[in-house]
Design an enzyme around this catalytic site. Structure first.
Site, PDB file in Angstrom:
ATOM      1  CB  VAL A 182      -0.957   0.003   1.218  1.00 43.69           C
ATOM      2  CG1 VAL A 182      -1.730   1.306   1.307  1.00 43.69           C
ATOM      3  CG2 VAL A 182      -1.909  -1.168   1.136  1.00 43.69           C
ATOM      4  CG  ASP A 238       9.949  -0.181   5.395  1.00 40.79           C
ATOM      5  OD1 ASP A 238       8.859  -0.397   4.826  1.00 40.79           O
ATOM      6  OD2 ASP A 238      10.460  -0.977   6.211  1.00 40.79           O
ATOM      7  CB  THR A 296      -7.439  -2.819   6.416  1.00 40.64           C
ATOM      8  OG1 THR A 296      -7.330  -2.489   5.044  1.00 40.64           O
ATOM      9  CG2 THR A 296      -8.850  -3.264   6.740  1.00 40.64           C
ATOM     10  CE  LYS A 335      -9.520  -2.490   2.661  1.00 35.76           C
ATOM     11  NZ  LYS A 335      -8.842  -2.440   1.415  1.00 35.76           N
ATOM     12  N   GLY A 350      -8.551 -15.825  -1.888  1.00 35.37           N
ATOM     13  CA  GLY A 350      -7.327 -15.932  -1.084  1.00 35.37           C
ATOM     14  C   GLY A 350      -6.726 -14.544  -0.996  1.00 35.37           C
ATOM     15  CB  CYS A 373      -7.343  -7.971   1.087  1.00 33.39           C
ATOM     16  SG  CYS A 373      -5.853  -7.127   0.558  1.00 33.39           S
ATOM     17  CE  LYS A 396      -4.789  -7.946   6.467  1.00 34.14           C
ATOM     18  NZ  LYS A 396      -5.303  -6.633   6.858  1.00 34.14           N
ATOM     19  CE  LYS A 429      -5.328  -9.950  -7.537  1.00 35.30           C
ATOM     20  NZ  LYS A 429      -6.222  -8.822  -7.552  1.00 35.30           N
ATOM     21  NE  ARG A 436       0.791 -11.423   1.516  1.00 34.33           N
ATOM     22  CZ  ARG A 436       0.793 -10.101   1.694  1.00 34.33           C
ATOM     23  NH1 ARG A 436       0.756  -9.602   2.906  1.00 34.33           N
ATOM     24  NH2 ARG A 436       0.817  -9.287   0.659  1.00 34.33           N
TER      25      ARG A 436
HETATM   26  C1  UGA Z   1      -9.179  -7.029  -2.681  1.00 38.25           C
HETATM   27  C2  UGA Z   1     -10.273  -6.048  -3.134  1.00 38.25           C
HETATM   28  O1  UGA Z   1     -10.764  -6.433  -4.426  1.00 38.25           O
HETATM   29  C3  UGA Z   1      -9.734  -4.613  -3.201  1.00 38.25           C
HETATM   30  O2  UGA Z   1     -10.797  -3.717  -3.533  1.00 38.25           O
HETATM   31  C4  UGA Z   1      -9.158  -4.235  -1.836  1.00 38.25           C
HETATM   32  O3  UGA Z   1      -8.607  -2.932  -1.843  1.00 38.25           O
HETATM   33  C5  UGA Z   1      -8.070  -5.226  -1.469  1.00 38.25           C
HETATM   34  O4  UGA Z   1      -8.639  -6.558  -1.426  1.00 38.25           O
HETATM   35  C6  UGA Z   1      -7.511  -4.849  -0.122  1.00 38.25           C
HETATM   36  O5  UGA Z   1      -8.241  -4.903   0.877  1.00 38.25           O
HETATM   37  O6  UGA Z   1      -6.366  -4.380  -0.053  1.00 38.25           O
HETATM   38  P1  UGA Z   1      -7.140  -8.309  -3.897  1.00 38.25           P
HETATM   39  O7  UGA Z   1      -6.938  -9.033  -2.597  1.00 38.25           O
HETATM   40  O8  UGA Z   1      -5.973  -7.756  -4.616  1.00 38.25           O
HETATM   41  O9  UGA Z   1      -8.156  -7.058  -3.680  1.00 38.25           O
HETATM   42  O10 UGA Z   1      -7.821  -9.348  -4.855  1.00 38.25           O
HETATM   43  P2  UGA Z   1      -9.168  -9.535  -5.698  1.00 38.25           P
HETATM   44  O11 UGA Z   1      -8.895  -9.288  -7.105  1.00 38.25           O
HETATM   45  O12 UGA Z   1     -10.290  -8.832  -5.088  1.00 38.25           O
HETATM   46  O13 UGA Z   1      -9.367 -11.115  -5.512  1.00 38.25           O
HETATM   47  C7  UGA Z   1      -9.449 -11.710  -4.222  1.00 38.25           C
HETATM   48  C8  UGA Z   1      -9.659 -13.194  -4.359  1.00 38.25           C
HETATM   49  O14 UGA Z   1     -10.982 -13.481  -4.769  1.00 38.25           O
HETATM   50  C9  UGA Z   1      -8.742 -13.896  -5.347  1.00 38.25           C
HETATM   51  O15 UGA Z   1      -8.262 -15.094  -4.757  1.00 38.25           O
HETATM   52  C10 UGA Z   1      -9.646 -14.205  -6.523  1.00 38.25           C
HETATM   53  O16 UGA Z   1      -9.235 -15.346  -7.240  1.00 38.25           O
HETATM   54  C11 UGA Z   1     -10.973 -14.440  -5.818  1.00 38.25           C
HETATM   55  N1  UGA Z   1     -12.154 -14.193  -6.681  1.00 38.25           N
HETATM   56  C12 UGA Z   1     -12.395 -12.956  -7.183  1.00 38.25           C
HETATM   57  C13 UGA Z   1     -13.025 -15.230  -6.942  1.00 38.25           C
HETATM   58  O17 UGA Z   1     -12.832 -16.373  -6.488  1.00 38.25           O
HETATM   59  N2  UGA Z   1     -14.126 -14.990  -7.720  1.00 38.25           N
HETATM   60  C14 UGA Z   1     -14.389 -13.769  -8.233  1.00 38.25           C
HETATM   61  O18 UGA Z   1     -15.424 -13.622  -8.928  1.00 38.25           O
HETATM   62  C15 UGA Z   1     -13.502 -12.730  -7.960  1.00 38.25           C
END
Ligand code: UGA
Length: 431
Positions: free
Chosen positions: A11, A30, A121, A202, A255, A258, A261, A318, A325
Protein backbone atom coordinates in the site's frame (compact mmCIF):
# COMPACT_ATOMS: atom_id res chain seq x y z
CA UNK A 1 2.13 19.09 -1.23
CA UNK A 2 4.80 17.55 1.01
CA UNK A 3 3.92 13.99 1.93
CA UNK A 4 5.55 11.48 4.25
CA UNK A 5 4.62 7.80 4.02
CA UNK A 6 5.50 5.34 6.76
CA UNK A 7 5.76 1.77 5.48
CA UNK A 8 6.92 0.75 2.01
CA UNK A 9 4.81 -2.38 1.76
CA UNK A 10 2.33 -2.86 -1.00
CA UNK A 11 0.00 0.00 0.00
CA UNK A 12 2.75 2.46 0.97
CA UNK A 13 4.74 1.97 -2.21
CA UNK A 14 1.79 2.29 -4.56
CA UNK A 15 0.50 5.34 -2.66
CA UNK A 16 3.95 6.96 -2.68
CA UNK A 17 4.67 6.34 -6.35
CA UNK A 18 1.21 7.47 -7.47
CA UNK A 19 1.13 10.65 -5.34
CA UNK A 20 4.59 11.57 -6.71
CA UNK A 21 3.19 10.95 -10.19
CA UNK A 22 0.46 13.48 -9.31
CA UNK A 23 3.20 16.04 -8.62
CA UNK A 24 3.37 15.81 -4.85
CA UNK A 25 6.73 15.68 -3.09
CA UNK A 26 6.82 12.25 -1.43
CA UNK A 27 9.24 10.78 1.11
CA UNK A 28 8.79 7.11 2.02
CA UNK A 29 10.22 5.65 5.22
CA UNK A 30 10.71 2.05 6.30
CA UNK A 31 12.59 0.37 9.15
CA UNK A 32 13.90 -2.26 6.71
CA UNK A 33 17.23 -0.65 5.70
CA UNK A 34 17.98 -3.29 3.06
CA UNK A 35 14.68 -2.62 1.35
CA UNK A 36 15.36 1.13 1.40
CA UNK A 37 18.75 0.54 -0.21
CA UNK A 38 17.16 -1.54 -2.94
CA UNK A 39 14.37 0.98 -3.53
CA UNK A 40 16.91 3.80 -3.82
CA UNK A 41 18.79 1.82 -6.44
CA UNK A 42 15.57 1.58 -8.47
CA UNK A 43 14.59 -1.99 -7.53
CA UNK A 44 10.84 -2.65 -7.13
CA UNK A 45 10.31 -5.38 -4.48
CA UNK A 46 6.79 -6.37 -5.56
CA UNK A 47 5.29 -7.67 -8.78
CA UNK A 48 2.85 -4.91 -9.75
CA UNK A 49 2.29 -3.81 -13.36
CA UNK A 50 3.35 -0.18 -13.95
CA UNK A 51 4.92 0.30 -10.51
CA UNK A 52 8.63 -0.12 -11.44
CA UNK A 53 8.21 2.52 -14.15
CA UNK A 54 6.54 5.00 -11.76
CA UNK A 55 9.19 4.41 -9.09
CA UNK A 56 12.08 4.86 -11.55
CA UNK A 57 10.63 7.95 -13.18
CA UNK A 58 9.77 9.80 -9.94
CA UNK A 59 13.02 8.84 -8.19
CA UNK A 60 14.94 10.26 -11.15
CA UNK A 61 13.18 13.64 -10.98
CA UNK A 62 13.47 13.61 -7.15
CA UNK A 63 9.73 13.78 -6.49
CA UNK A 64 10.09 10.51 -4.60
CA UNK A 65 12.69 9.48 -2.03
CA UNK A 66 13.27 6.58 0.35
CA UNK A 67 14.87 6.68 3.77
CA UNK A 68 15.25 4.66 6.96
CA UNK A 69 14.41 7.60 9.24
CA UNK A 70 11.56 10.09 9.62
CA UNK A 71 14.01 12.99 9.78
CA UNK A 72 14.47 15.22 7.85
CA UNK A 73 11.27 14.61 5.78
CA UNK A 74 8.92 14.94 8.77
CA UNK A 75 10.12 18.55 9.33
CA UNK A 76 8.15 19.74 6.30
CA UNK A 77 5.46 17.07 5.99
CA UNK A 78 1.91 18.44 5.64
CA UNK A 79 0.39 14.96 5.46
CA UNK A 80 1.79 11.79 7.05
CA UNK A 81 0.41 8.48 5.82
CA UNK A 82 0.58 5.38 8.00
CA UNK A 83 0.74 2.40 5.65
CA UNK A 84 2.22 -0.31 7.83
CA UNK A 85 1.03 -3.92 8.01
CA UNK A 86 -1.92 -4.98 10.17
CA UNK A 87 -1.52 -8.78 10.14
CA UNK A 88 -4.14 -11.02 11.72
CA UNK A 89 -3.53 -12.44 15.18
CA UNK A 90 -4.39 -16.07 15.98
CA UNK A 91 -8.00 -15.08 16.91
CA UNK A 92 -8.58 -13.08 13.69
CA UNK A 93 -8.18 -9.71 15.39
CA UNK A 94 -5.93 -7.18 13.59
CA UNK A 95 -2.48 -6.74 15.14
CA UNK A 96 -1.97 -2.99 15.49
CA UNK A 97 1.50 -3.01 17.01
CA UNK A 98 3.20 -1.67 13.83
CA UNK A 99 0.68 1.17 13.55
CA UNK A 100 1.15 2.02 17.23
CA UNK A 101 4.93 2.10 16.79
CA UNK A 102 4.52 4.40 13.77
CA UNK A 103 2.37 6.77 15.86
CA UNK A 104 4.98 6.80 18.61
CA UNK A 105 7.71 7.63 16.06
CA UNK A 106 5.60 10.42 14.58
CA UNK A 107 4.88 11.82 18.05
CA UNK A 108 8.55 11.84 19.01
CA UNK A 109 9.59 13.67 15.80
CA UNK A 110 6.73 16.02 14.94
CA UNK A 111 7.03 19.75 15.70
CA UNK A 112 4.22 21.33 13.63
CA UNK A 113 0.59 20.78 12.61
CA UNK A 114 0.17 17.82 10.25
CA UNK A 115 -2.64 15.55 9.08
CA UNK A 116 -1.98 11.95 10.09
CA UNK A 117 -3.74 9.67 7.62
CA UNK A 118 -4.33 6.03 8.21
CA UNK A 119 -4.26 3.92 5.00
CA UNK A 120 -3.91 0.51 6.66
CA UNK A 121 -7.04 -1.56 7.22
CA UNK A 122 -7.75 -1.22 10.93
CA UNK A 123 -10.68 -2.00 13.21
CA UNK A 124 -13.38 0.61 13.55
CA UNK A 125 -12.42 2.93 16.40
CA UNK A 126 -8.67 2.82 15.70
CA UNK A 127 -8.52 6.44 14.49
CA UNK A 128 -9.79 7.64 17.87
CA UNK A 129 -7.27 5.42 19.65
CA UNK A 130 -4.54 6.80 17.38
CA UNK A 131 -5.30 10.30 18.59
CA UNK A 132 -4.79 9.21 22.21
CA UNK A 133 -1.53 7.43 21.40
CA UNK A 134 -0.12 10.39 19.50
CA UNK A 135 -1.07 12.78 22.30
CA UNK A 136 1.14 10.79 24.67
CA UNK A 137 4.20 11.78 22.63
CA UNK A 138 3.19 15.10 21.03
CA UNK A 139 1.26 17.95 22.64
CA UNK A 140 0.91 20.21 19.56
CA UNK A 141 -1.97 20.46 17.06
CA UNK A 142 -2.70 17.62 14.58
CA UNK A 143 -5.61 15.92 12.81
CA UNK A 144 -6.38 12.27 12.29
CA UNK A 145 -7.92 11.10 9.01
CA UNK A 146 -9.01 7.66 7.83
CA UNK A 147 -8.48 7.18 4.09
CA UNK A 148 -8.87 3.47 3.29
CA UNK A 149 -7.36 2.03 0.13
CA UNK A 150 -9.28 -0.04 -2.41
CA UNK A 151 -6.35 -1.27 -4.49
CA UNK A 152 -6.40 -4.67 -6.14
CA UNK A 153 -3.15 -6.47 -6.61
CA UNK A 154 -2.29 -6.59 -10.30
CA UNK A 155 -4.11 -3.35 -11.07
CA UNK A 156 -3.15 -1.25 -8.06
CA UNK A 157 -1.50 1.60 -9.99
CA UNK A 158 -4.54 1.97 -12.21
CA UNK A 159 -6.89 1.70 -9.21
CA UNK A 160 -4.97 4.46 -7.42
CA UNK A 161 -4.71 6.85 -10.35
CA UNK A 162 -8.26 6.23 -11.60
CA UNK A 163 -10.25 5.27 -8.52
CA UNK A 164 -14.01 4.51 -8.35
CA UNK A 165 -14.17 6.64 -5.23
CA UNK A 166 -12.00 8.18 -2.54
CA UNK A 167 -13.24 7.75 1.02
CA UNK A 168 -12.10 10.26 3.61
CA UNK A 169 -13.07 10.09 7.24
CA UNK A 170 -12.15 13.41 8.83
CA UNK A 171 -12.84 14.97 12.19
CA UNK A 172 -12.34 18.64 11.29
CA UNK A 173 -13.13 20.96 8.38
CA UNK A 174 -9.45 21.97 8.26
CA UNK A 175 -8.18 18.41 7.70
CA UNK A 176 -10.99 17.83 5.20
CA UNK A 177 -9.77 20.83 3.17
CA UNK A 178 -6.19 19.54 3.21
CA UNK A 179 -7.34 16.13 1.95
CA UNK A 180 -9.46 17.80 -0.74
CA UNK A 181 -6.35 19.63 -1.92
CA UNK A 182 -4.30 16.40 -1.92
CA UNK A 183 -6.80 14.66 -4.18
CA UNK A 184 -7.90 17.68 -6.25
CA UNK A 185 -6.52 16.14 -9.48
CA UNK A 186 -8.45 12.90 -9.02
CA UNK A 187 -11.65 12.82 -11.02
CA UNK A 188 -13.99 10.58 -9.01
CA UNK A 189 -16.64 10.84 -6.28
CA UNK A 190 -15.15 11.80 -2.94
CA UNK A 191 -17.02 10.46 0.05
CA UNK A 192 -16.50 12.44 3.26
CA UNK A 193 -17.58 10.72 6.44
CA UNK A 194 -16.74 10.57 10.11
CA UNK A 195 -13.73 8.48 11.15
CA UNK A 196 -15.67 5.35 12.09
CA UNK A 197 -17.72 5.21 8.88
CA UNK A 198 -14.59 5.46 6.71
CA UNK A 199 -13.02 2.60 8.65
CA UNK A 200 -16.21 0.55 8.29
CA UNK A 201 -16.56 1.25 4.54
CA UNK A 202 -13.30 -0.63 3.93
CA UNK A 203 -14.35 -3.74 5.87
CA UNK A 204 -17.91 -3.67 4.56
CA UNK A 205 -16.68 -3.43 0.95
CA UNK A 206 -14.30 -6.37 1.26
CA UNK A 207 -16.81 -8.43 3.22
CA UNK A 208 -19.50 -7.77 0.62
CA UNK A 209 -17.25 -8.83 -2.25
CA UNK A 210 -16.24 -11.96 -0.32
CA UNK A 211 -19.94 -12.65 0.24
CA UNK A 212 -20.61 -12.41 -3.49
CA UNK A 213 -17.86 -14.96 -4.13
CA UNK A 214 -19.08 -17.39 -1.47
CA UNK A 215 -22.66 -16.93 -2.66
CA UNK A 216 -21.83 -17.91 -6.23
CA UNK A 217 -19.78 -20.82 -4.90
CA UNK A 218 -22.84 -22.05 -3.00
CA UNK A 219 -24.90 -21.68 -6.16
CA UNK A 220 -22.18 -23.72 -7.92
CA UNK A 221 -22.59 -26.47 -5.33
CA UNK A 222 -26.31 -26.64 -6.07
CA UNK A 223 -25.68 -26.45 -9.85
CA UNK A 224 -23.57 -29.61 -9.63
CA UNK A 225 -26.47 -31.42 -8.00
CA UNK A 226 -29.19 -30.30 -10.40
CA UNK A 227 -27.37 -30.16 -13.76
CA UNK A 228 -27.19 -26.38 -14.13
CA UNK A 229 -24.05 -24.51 -15.27
CA UNK A 230 -22.87 -21.84 -12.82
CA UNK A 231 -21.18 -19.80 -15.57
CA UNK A 232 -24.48 -19.49 -17.41
CA UNK A 233 -26.29 -18.78 -14.15
CA UNK A 234 -23.78 -16.05 -13.18
CA UNK A 235 -24.11 -14.45 -16.61
CA UNK A 236 -27.88 -14.43 -16.36
CA UNK A 237 -27.75 -12.97 -12.87
CA UNK A 238 -25.03 -10.43 -13.57
CA UNK A 239 -26.94 -8.68 -16.35
CA UNK A 240 -29.29 -7.33 -13.69
CA UNK A 241 -27.55 -4.05 -12.83
CA UNK A 242 -28.68 -4.39 -9.23
CA UNK A 243 -26.57 -7.57 -9.01
CA UNK A 244 -23.74 -6.69 -11.43
CA UNK A 245 -21.50 -9.16 -13.25
CA UNK A 246 -18.31 -8.70 -11.19
CA UNK A 247 -17.12 -11.12 -8.51
CA UNK A 248 -19.48 -13.84 -9.62
CA UNK A 249 -16.82 -16.28 -10.73
CA UNK A 250 -17.25 -19.58 -8.95
CA UNK A 251 -14.17 -21.61 -8.17
CA UNK A 252 -11.66 -22.08 -5.40
CA UNK A 253 -12.84 -19.03 -3.50
CA UNK A 254 -10.91 -16.02 -2.32
CA UNK A 255 -7.33 -15.93 -1.08
CA UNK A 256 -4.73 -13.20 -0.73
CA UNK A 257 -3.77 -10.86 2.04
CA UNK A 258 -7.07 -8.97 2.20
CA UNK A 259 -10.37 -10.88 1.99
CA UNK A 260 -9.43 -13.76 4.33
CA UNK A 261 -7.91 -11.38 6.91
CA UNK A 262 -10.61 -8.71 6.68
CA UNK A 263 -13.57 -11.09 6.80
CA UNK A 264 -12.14 -12.73 9.92
CA UNK A 265 -11.34 -9.35 11.50
CA UNK A 266 -14.83 -7.97 10.84
CA UNK A 267 -16.43 -11.13 12.23
CA UNK A 268 -14.24 -10.91 15.29
CA UNK A 269 -14.85 -7.15 15.70
CA UNK A 270 -18.62 -7.64 15.47
CA UNK A 271 -18.40 -10.43 18.06
CA UNK A 272 -16.47 -8.46 20.67
CA UNK A 273 -19.00 -5.66 20.24
CA UNK A 274 -21.83 -8.07 20.96
CA UNK A 275 -23.04 -8.71 17.42
CA UNK A 276 -23.09 -12.16 15.85
CA UNK A 277 -22.39 -11.55 12.13
CA UNK A 278 -24.07 -14.75 10.88
CA UNK A 279 -23.70 -14.20 7.13
CA UNK A 280 -19.99 -13.50 7.41
CA UNK A 281 -19.43 -16.66 9.42
CA UNK A 282 -21.05 -18.65 6.62
CA UNK A 283 -19.02 -16.78 3.97
CA UNK A 284 -15.79 -17.85 5.67
CA UNK A 285 -16.96 -21.45 6.07
CA UNK A 286 -18.00 -21.69 2.42
CA UNK A 287 -14.64 -20.32 1.32
CA UNK A 288 -12.76 -22.98 3.28
CA UNK A 289 -15.08 -25.65 1.90
CA UNK A 290 -14.16 -24.82 -1.72
CA UNK A 291 -10.64 -26.16 -1.19
CA UNK A 292 -11.98 -29.40 0.26
CA UNK A 293 -14.25 -29.78 -2.79
CA UNK A 294 -11.26 -29.47 -5.12
CA UNK A 295 -9.31 -32.12 -3.20
CA UNK A 296 -12.34 -34.40 -3.32
CA UNK A 297 -12.46 -33.96 -7.13
CA UNK A 298 -8.75 -34.77 -7.49
CA UNK A 299 -9.30 -37.99 -5.53
CA UNK A 300 -12.42 -38.78 -7.52
CA UNK A 301 -10.40 -38.50 -10.74
CA UNK A 302 -7.23 -40.38 -9.80
CA UNK A 303 -8.27 -42.50 -6.80
CA UNK A 304 -5.72 -42.78 -3.98
CA UNK A 305 -3.11 -40.11 -4.75
CA UNK A 306 -0.25 -42.04 -3.06
CA UNK A 307 2.62 -42.36 -5.57
CA UNK A 308 0.56 -40.66 -8.28
CA UNK A 309 2.01 -37.60 -10.00
CA UNK A 310 -0.19 -34.53 -9.75
CA UNK A 311 0.58 -31.40 -11.77
CA UNK A 312 -0.37 -28.03 -10.30
CA UNK A 313 -0.91 -24.99 -12.51
CA UNK A 314 -0.70 -21.80 -10.50
CA UNK A 315 0.55 -20.94 -7.02
CA UNK A 316 -0.41 -17.27 -6.71
CA UNK A 317 -3.77 -16.47 -5.06
CA UNK A 318 -4.85 -14.89 -8.35
CA UNK A 319 -3.21 -14.03 -11.71
CA UNK A 320 -0.77 -11.14 -12.28
CA UNK A 321 0.78 -11.33 -8.83
CA UNK A 322 3.52 -13.35 -7.15
CA UNK A 323 1.61 -13.26 -3.84
CA UNK A 324 0.87 -16.69 -2.38
CA UNK A 325 -0.64 -15.54 0.91
CA UNK A 326 -3.73 -17.65 1.69
CA UNK A 327 -3.52 -19.15 -1.78
CA UNK A 328 -5.49 -22.38 -2.16
CA UNK A 329 -2.40 -23.81 -3.89
CA UNK A 330 -0.47 -24.03 -0.65
CA UNK A 331 -3.19 -25.92 1.23
CA UNK A 332 -3.88 -28.28 -1.68
CA UNK A 333 -0.19 -29.06 -2.26
CA UNK A 334 0.44 -29.63 1.46
CA UNK A 335 -2.51 -32.03 1.57
CA UNK A 336 -1.28 -33.97 -1.48
CA UNK A 337 2.28 -34.17 -0.15
CA UNK A 338 0.86 -35.45 3.16
CA UNK A 339 -0.82 -38.23 1.13
CA UNK A 340 2.51 -38.97 -0.57
CA UNK A 341 1.64 -37.78 -4.06
CA UNK A 342 4.46 -36.59 -6.34
CA UNK A 343 4.00 -32.91 -7.15
CA UNK A 344 5.01 -30.89 -10.20
CA UNK A 345 4.16 -27.18 -10.32
CA UNK A 346 4.40 -24.16 -12.55
CA UNK A 347 3.55 -20.53 -11.90
CA UNK A 348 4.91 -17.69 -14.03
CA UNK A 349 5.57 -15.39 -11.05
CA UNK A 350 5.18 -17.10 -7.68
CA UNK A 351 7.59 -20.08 -7.69
CA UNK A 352 10.34 -18.40 -5.68
CA UNK A 353 7.91 -17.35 -2.96
CA UNK A 354 6.38 -20.85 -2.87
CA UNK A 355 9.81 -22.50 -2.48
CA UNK A 356 10.26 -20.52 0.72
CA UNK A 357 7.11 -21.95 2.34
CA UNK A 358 6.63 -25.40 0.81
CA UNK A 359 8.57 -28.42 2.04
CA UNK A 360 8.74 -31.77 0.36
CA UNK A 361 9.66 -33.22 -2.95
CA UNK A 362 8.24 -30.75 -5.48
CA UNK A 363 9.40 -30.38 -9.07
CA UNK A 364 9.29 -26.71 -10.08
CA UNK A 365 8.81 -26.58 -13.87
CA UNK A 366 9.47 -23.80 -16.37
CA UNK A 367 6.20 -24.18 -18.26
CA UNK A 368 2.77 -25.78 -17.94
CA UNK A 369 3.52 -28.48 -20.55
CA UNK A 370 6.47 -29.71 -18.53
CA UNK A 371 4.14 -29.99 -15.54
CA UNK A 372 1.66 -32.02 -17.55
CA UNK A 373 4.24 -34.51 -18.88
CA UNK A 374 3.63 -37.97 -17.32
CA UNK A 375 1.16 -36.77 -14.69
CA UNK A 376 -2.05 -38.49 -13.61
CA UNK A 377 -3.90 -35.17 -13.40
CA UNK A 378 -3.40 -31.46 -13.92
CA UNK A 379 -5.04 -29.25 -11.29
CA UNK A 380 -5.72 -25.60 -12.21
CA UNK A 381 -5.48 -23.32 -9.18
CA UNK A 382 -4.76 -19.87 -10.65
CA UNK A 383 -6.43 -18.53 -13.80
CA UNK A 384 -3.31 -17.12 -15.48
CA UNK A 385 -3.97 -16.07 -19.07
CA UNK A 386 -1.44 -18.47 -20.60
CA UNK A 387 -3.23 -21.47 -19.03
CA UNK A 388 -6.36 -20.31 -20.83
CA UNK A 389 -4.46 -20.26 -24.13
CA UNK A 390 -2.92 -23.71 -23.75
CA UNK A 391 -2.67 -26.08 -26.75
CA UNK A 392 -5.13 -28.71 -25.50
CA UNK A 393 -4.22 -31.39 -28.07
CA UNK A 394 -0.59 -31.14 -27.02
CA UNK A 395 -1.59 -31.19 -23.37
CA UNK A 396 -3.59 -34.37 -23.80
CA UNK A 397 -0.67 -36.20 -25.41
CA UNK A 398 1.59 -35.35 -22.48
CA UNK A 399 -0.70 -36.60 -19.70
CA UNK A 400 -0.56 -40.18 -18.40
CA UNK A 401 -4.31 -39.96 -17.77
CA UNK A 402 -6.51 -37.22 -19.29
CA UNK A 403 -7.64 -35.75 -15.96
CA UNK A 404 -8.03 -31.98 -15.68
CA UNK A 405 -9.38 -30.65 -12.38
CA UNK A 406 -10.14 -27.02 -12.98
CA UNK A 407 -10.60 -24.89 -9.86
CA UNK A 408 -11.22 -21.74 -11.94
CA UNK A 409 -13.55 -22.85 -14.76
CA UNK A 410 -11.22 -21.62 -17.51
CA UNK A 411 -12.25 -24.08 -20.25
CA UNK A 412 -15.50 -24.97 -21.98
CA UNK A 413 -17.02 -28.23 -20.76
CA UNK A 414 -18.21 -29.33 -24.22
CA UNK A 415 -14.83 -28.77 -25.86
CA UNK A 416 -12.98 -30.66 -23.13
CA UNK A 417 -15.41 -33.55 -23.43
CA UNK A 418 -14.97 -33.61 -27.21
CA UNK A 419 -11.20 -33.71 -26.83
CA UNK A 420 -11.50 -36.72 -24.53
CA UNK A 421 -10.52 -35.16 -21.22
CA UNK A 422 -12.01 -36.19 -17.90
CA UNK A 423 -12.70 -32.56 -17.05
CA UNK A 424 -13.93 -31.71 -13.55
CA UNK A 425 -14.67 -28.04 -12.96
CA UNK A 426 -16.81 -26.09 -10.47
CA UNK A 427 -20.60 -25.95 -10.65
CA UNK A 428 -20.93 -27.26 -14.18
CA UNK A 429 -22.82 -30.14 -15.68
CA UNK A 430 -20.09 -32.78 -15.93
CA UNK A 431 -19.35 -32.81 -12.23
C1 UGA B 1 -9.18 -7.03 -2.68
C2 UGA B 1 -10.27 -6.05 -3.13
O1 UGA B 1 -10.76 -6.43 -4.43
C3 UGA B 1 -9.73 -4.61 -3.20
O2 UGA B 1 -10.80 -3.72 -3.53
C4 UGA B 1 -9.16 -4.24 -1.84
O3 UGA B 1 -8.61 -2.93 -1.84
C5 UGA B 1 -8.07 -5.23 -1.47
O4 UGA B 1 -8.64 -6.56 -1.43
C6 UGA B 1 -7.51 -4.85 -0.12
O5 UGA B 1 -8.24 -4.90 0.88
O6 UGA B 1 -6.37 -4.38 -0.05
P1 UGA B 1 -7.14 -8.31 -3.90
O7 UGA B 1 -6.94 -9.03 -2.60
O8 UGA B 1 -5.97 -7.76 -4.62
O9 UGA B 1 -8.16 -7.06 -3.68
O10 UGA B 1 -7.82 -9.35 -4.85
P2 UGA B 1 -9.17 -9.54 -5.70
O11 UGA B 1 -8.89 -9.29 -7.10
O12 UGA B 1 -10.29 -8.83 -5.09
O13 UGA B 1 -9.37 -11.11 -5.51
C7 UGA B 1 -9.45 -11.71 -4.22
C8 UGA B 1 -9.66 -13.19 -4.36
O14 UGA B 1 -10.98 -13.48 -4.77
C9 UGA B 1 -8.74 -13.90 -5.35
O15 UGA B 1 -8.26 -15.09 -4.76
C10 UGA B 1 -9.65 -14.21 -6.52
O16 UGA B 1 -9.24 -15.35 -7.24
C11 UGA B 1 -10.97 -14.44 -5.82
N1 UGA B 1 -12.15 -14.19 -6.68
C12 UGA B 1 -12.40 -12.96 -7.18
C13 UGA B 1 -13.03 -15.23 -6.94
O17 UGA B 1 -12.83 -16.37 -6.49
N2 UGA B 1 -14.13 -14.99 -7.72
C14 UGA B 1 -14.39 -13.77 -8.23
O18 UGA B 1 -15.42 -13.62 -8.93
C15 UGA B 1 -13.50 -12.73 -7.96
Amino acid sequence: MKILIIGTGYVGLVTGACLAEKNHQVACVDIDEKKIEKLNSGFCPIHEPGLPELLGKNLAVKKLSFSGTLQPAIKEAEIIFIAVGTPAKENGEADLSYAEKALEDIGRNLDHYAVIVNKSTVPVGTAKKARKILKRYYQGEFSIVSNPEFLRQGSAVKNFLMPDRIVIGADSSHSKKIMEKLYQDFDCPKVFTNLESAEMIKYASNAFLATKISFINEIAGVCEKVGADVKEVARGMGLDPRIGNKFLEAGLGYGGSCFPKDTRALYQMAGVNGYDFRILKAVIEVNNYQRKCLIEKIERAVGDVKDKTIGIWGLAFKPDTDDIRESAAIEVIQYLIGKRANIKVHDPAAMERAKAVLDGDIAYCDDPYEVARDTHAVVIITDWQHFKEIDKERLKKLLLEPNIIDGRNIYEVEEMKRLGFNYLSVGRSNN
